[in-house]
Design an enzyme around this catalytic site. Sequence first.
Site, short mmCIF file in Angstrom:
data_model
loop_
_atom_site.label_atom_id
_atom_site.label_comp_id
_atom_site.label_asym_id
_atom_site.label_seq_id
_atom_site.Cartn_x
_atom_site.Cartn_y
_atom_site.Cartn_z
N ASP A 40 0.85 -1.19 0.00
CA ASP A 40 0.00 0.00 0.00
C ASP A 40 0.88 1.24 0.00
OD1 ASP A 40 -3.26 0.27 0.93
OD2 ASP A 40 -2.03 2.09 1.00
N TYR A 161 -13.07 8.03 -12.67
CA TYR A 161 -13.10 6.77 -11.94
C TYR A 161 -13.81 5.69 -12.76
CZ TYR A 161 -14.22 3.34 -8.32
OH TYR A 161 -14.36 2.17 -7.61
N LYS A 165 -12.23 2.20 -14.41
CA LYS A 165 -12.73 0.87 -14.06
C LYS A 165 -13.26 0.13 -15.29
CE LYS A 165 -11.67 0.97 -9.72
NZ LYS A 165 -10.62 0.08 -9.21
#
Length: 255
Positions: A40, A161, A165
């Site tokens: 991360d 976004y 995706k």
Amino acid sequence: MASGNNFDGKIALVTGGGSGIGRAVCQILARDGARVSVCDINLQGAQETLASLNQPGVHVALHMDVADKESVREALSATQEKLKGTPTLLVNSAGISRRSSFLEMSEEAFMKVVDVNLKGTFLVSQLVCNAMIERGEAKGGSVVNIASLAGRNGLAMNCQYAATKGGVMAFTKSCAKELAKTGIRMNCILPGAIRTPMMAVIPEELIKEALRVNALGRQGEPEGKIVAEMVAFLLSEKSTYMVGACVEVTGGHYA
């Protein structure tokens, strides 16, 4: 509680492992016997995930900026060194959103989401898959990308976004066709409204509006781990005839 998945001897690398769906995925894979590299950009979050895993001492938490190829390369090398092997299970869960109207969105805001969500998925997948192939461990390798229902349906105030995706879905289907001959399978999951830190920034009234067309009428909980369980299934030998699949986990959105 065991699921019947057996990842004993397997190494899994999970991006975005410091919170939300990524954290739940790490917990499920560790439960089922994998040694997990929790990656991360927020190292503290990754370390908190590590502490929550079954037998935390056999896993590792690492900093990784998925949009930076050198950062990805360093985290992969550290994974190989610390876990004494190459990951053959990969979950691309790192993702961000920057809510903004299309007409007012800056180029910088658009490209930041593209860099993390789409370029990041490309960089991590390419480096990890090449590592599997170079070390003769591609057979049985499996990659799961976290896309979104927004990639299929679109999402107002989040065009970048949704576009990324949708790109992850197309990327998955395209790469799956190439990778199948190497022994690596690639699939993706389209979560709906899952209660994660990313969802926390969306106004409550908008969430309520969206849930009016949801059969269950509620958000999914990452702690319920339904998405993570599906990830584990797609990584496992139970799904060996699934290649390039995009599986919805949405609570019946628009059902």
